[in-house]
Design an enzyme around this catalytic site. Structure first.
Site, PDB file in Angstrom:
ATOM      1  N   LYS A   1       1.244  -1.044   0.227  1.00 16.40           N
ATOM      2  CA  LYS A   1       0.052   0.276  -0.072  1.00 16.40           C
ATOM      3  C   LYS A   1       0.699   1.043  -0.306  1.00 16.40           C
ATOM      4  O   LYS A   1       0.025   2.209   0.250  1.00 16.40           O
ATOM      5  CB  LYS A   1      -0.760   0.266   1.473  1.00 16.40           C
ATOM      6  CG  LYS A   1      -2.098  -1.463   1.049  1.00 16.40           C
ATOM      7  CD  LYS A   1      -2.874  -1.375   1.995  1.00 16.40           C
ATOM      8  CE  LYS A   1      -4.613  -1.927   1.991  1.00 16.40           C
ATOM      9  NZ  LYS A   1      -3.939  -3.242   2.200  1.00 16.40           N
TER      10      LYS A   1
HETATM   11  C1  LIG Z   1      -5.022  -4.815   2.001  1.00 15.57           C
HETATM   12  C2  LIG Z   1      -3.992  -5.654   1.633  1.00 15.57           C
HETATM   13  C3  LIG Z   1      -4.380  -6.676   0.655  1.00 15.57           C
HETATM   14  C4  LIG Z   1      -5.524  -7.169  -0.073  1.00 15.57           C
HETATM   15  O1  LIG Z   1      -5.298  -5.863  -1.268  1.00 15.57           O
HETATM   16  P1  LIG Z   1      -6.646  -5.973  -2.166  1.00 15.57           P
HETATM   17  O2  LIG Z   1      -5.861  -4.940  -3.318  1.00 15.57           O
HETATM   18  O3  LIG Z   1      -7.166  -5.097  -1.381  1.00 15.57           O
HETATM   19  O4  LIG Z   1      -7.036  -7.120  -2.286  1.00 15.57           O
HETATM   20  C5  LIG Z   1      -3.831  -8.493   0.640  1.00 15.57           C
HETATM   21  N1  LIG Z   1      -2.376  -8.227   1.542  1.00 15.57           N
HETATM   22  C6  LIG Z   1      -2.082  -7.228   2.119  1.00 15.57           C
HETATM   23  C7  LIG Z   1      -1.105  -7.322   3.493  1.00 15.57           C
HETATM   24  C8  LIG Z   1      -2.351  -5.923   2.254  1.00 15.57           C
HETATM   25  O5  LIG Z   1      -1.948  -4.866   2.981  1.00 15.57           O
END
Ligand SMILES: *Cc1c(COP(=O)(O)O)cnc(C)c1O
Length: 433
Positions: A107
């Protein structure tokens, strides 16, 4: 570029409007009117380009009409100040390590890009004191807070549920200071989200303050995630493994995988995708039955994927014009229990000495079980295993080294403001700023 809403009831928006608003007025998600394919010569020489060079080409296709070239380049290069290496785990299976950024999770890419793009728009409009409100159950708050840290003209308020996020997560947004304020809400994550939503709808507040959201459905957080799919392909090409590429994405809200699907529309040679779910298998069930039945989420050890109504499903549907057949032709699904996730972390550690986090474990397992002869698999390793320290240590029975970046956060002093879950209290606080 013009952006339309997946619900098709709201007026079209410019990039700036889509970024500032986040969600369309009809509650739909913004989609770019066109997805421009990249030319063949780009793909022919992609392995000779750096991550930043590749990302800039992709960013230009999305944002080049709306942001001057030198500004866009600066935003891309600043955002990607860390590498996303492709690491071989076992025969034909590679890990795309997305955890080398400031908060050790994927993210960071979207959070950092959005902060810089919003910062550019604010400066251009001569605006000051824009307030970003974000509710978090953990990882989103840290990526957004660190992404916006020090960005001029923007103040971020992170609302999080008291006592319900891990110490490591909490430290990542409560120790920064400056333009980041952490509000510790005496309530649940849903209470935090309700406070943020009420603030956006409150007329008086919006007359006094400029408020915006850094929600994950924002196009400026979502589209930049396409960058690293292209870089993964470049690294595979470099290794002579770029034929029949299968990409597996551990998925919750489906933002990450949707960015990959956009990449394929731009001509990225990916044979097919796999969406790996934990027990929250709404998308998996959709693939099997053609019916989309959201339901309340179930708590699992891969908790960032505990989503019962994936928000970006609307984008997937829109991308394939609602066709279940078209979606099933390019994406398959898997679903794993906590027991299977544990087993995969343990076995992969013992057999290949690669430490997976619980989310990446779903991705690796789907490839280990589902690759056809002649295919090469890449899974997105979405977070560093040390972010889930107790879980991972209890599985492998060994202590896990905490990366220096995480240790730095742990050293910082937590600073937060206590807040009740009553909107009237939150509102008076915002009005007093
Ligand atoms: C947010 C997140 C996901 C999921 O990603 P999406 O884009 O919501 O499908 C998977 N793994 C981790 C560690 C995350 O922080």
């Amino acid at each position: 570029m013009i952006y339309y809403s997946t619900n098709k009831q709201a007026p079209n928006a410019s990039l700036q409007e889509a970024v500032v608003k986040g969600l369309a007025a009809d509650k739909g998600l913004f989609m770019p009117m066109s997805i421009k394919p990249l030319p063949q010569d780009f793909y022919d020489s992609i392995e000779s380009l750096s991550f930043q060079e590749i990302a800039y080409r992709v960013a230009d296709a999305f944002f080049g009409e709306d942001v001057p070239a030198d500004t866009l380049k600066q935003i891309v290069y600043d955002t990607l100040s860390f590498d996303v290496p492709l690491v071989k785990v076992s025969e034909n299976i590679y890990s795309l390590e997305l955890f080398h950024g400031p908060t050790l999770a994927f993210k960071d890419v979207g959070g950092r890009f959005m902060a810089r793009l919003l910062g550019y728009f604010i400066k251009k409009e001569g605006q000051k004191n824009v307030n970003v409100l974000v509710a978090t159950s953990g990882d989103t708050g840290s990526a957004v807070a660190n992404g916006f840290f020090g960005v001029e003209g923007i103040h971020v308020y992170v609302l999080y549920p008291k006592g319900k996020v891990s110490e490591i997560q909490e430290k990542q947004f409560t120790t920064l200071g400056q333009n980041i304020t952490a509000l510790e809400v005496d309530g649940t994550f849903d209470d935090c989200q309700a406070l943020v939503k009420s603030a956006f709808m409150d007329k008086e507040l919006n007359e006094h303050l400029s408020l915006t959201s850094a929600n994950s459905i924002n196009v400026a957080r979502f589209l930049p995630q396409a960058f690293y799919y292209f870089y993964a392909y470049a690294q595979l090409k470099h290794a002579g493994k770029a034929d029949n590429v299968v990409i597996c994405v551990p998925s919750g809200n489906f933002g990450n995988i949707t960015a990959g699907l956009f990449g394929k529309k731009m001509g990225l040679p990916v044979k097919r995708f796999i969406a790996a779910n934990n027990r929250n298998d709404i998308f998996y069930q959709y693939l099997q039955t053609g019916e989309y039945n959201p339901r309340p989420s179930i708590a699992t050890i891969a908790n960032a994927m505990d989503v019962g109504d994936p928000s970006n499903f609307a984008r997937v549907l829109d991308l394939y014009k609602g066709s279940h057949a078209a979606i099933s032709a390019e994406i398959s699904g898997t679903t794993y229990t906590d027991e299977q996730i544990r087993e995969t972390v343990k076995e992969t550690w013992e057999e290949h000495h690669y430490l997976l986090d619980p989310h990446g474990a779903c991705g690796y397992r789907a490839l280990a079980e589902g690759l056809q002869p002649g295919e090469t698999g890449v899974f997105l390793e979405t977070a560093h295993p040390a972010k889930f320290l107790e879980t991972v240590e209890s599985i492998i029975g060994e202590t896990v080294e905490i990366p220096a970046k995480l240790q730095e956060f742990m050293k910082g002093e937590k600073k937060s403001l206590q807040m009740t879950k009553e909107f009237s209290d939150f509102k008076s606080y915002l009005l007093s700023l």
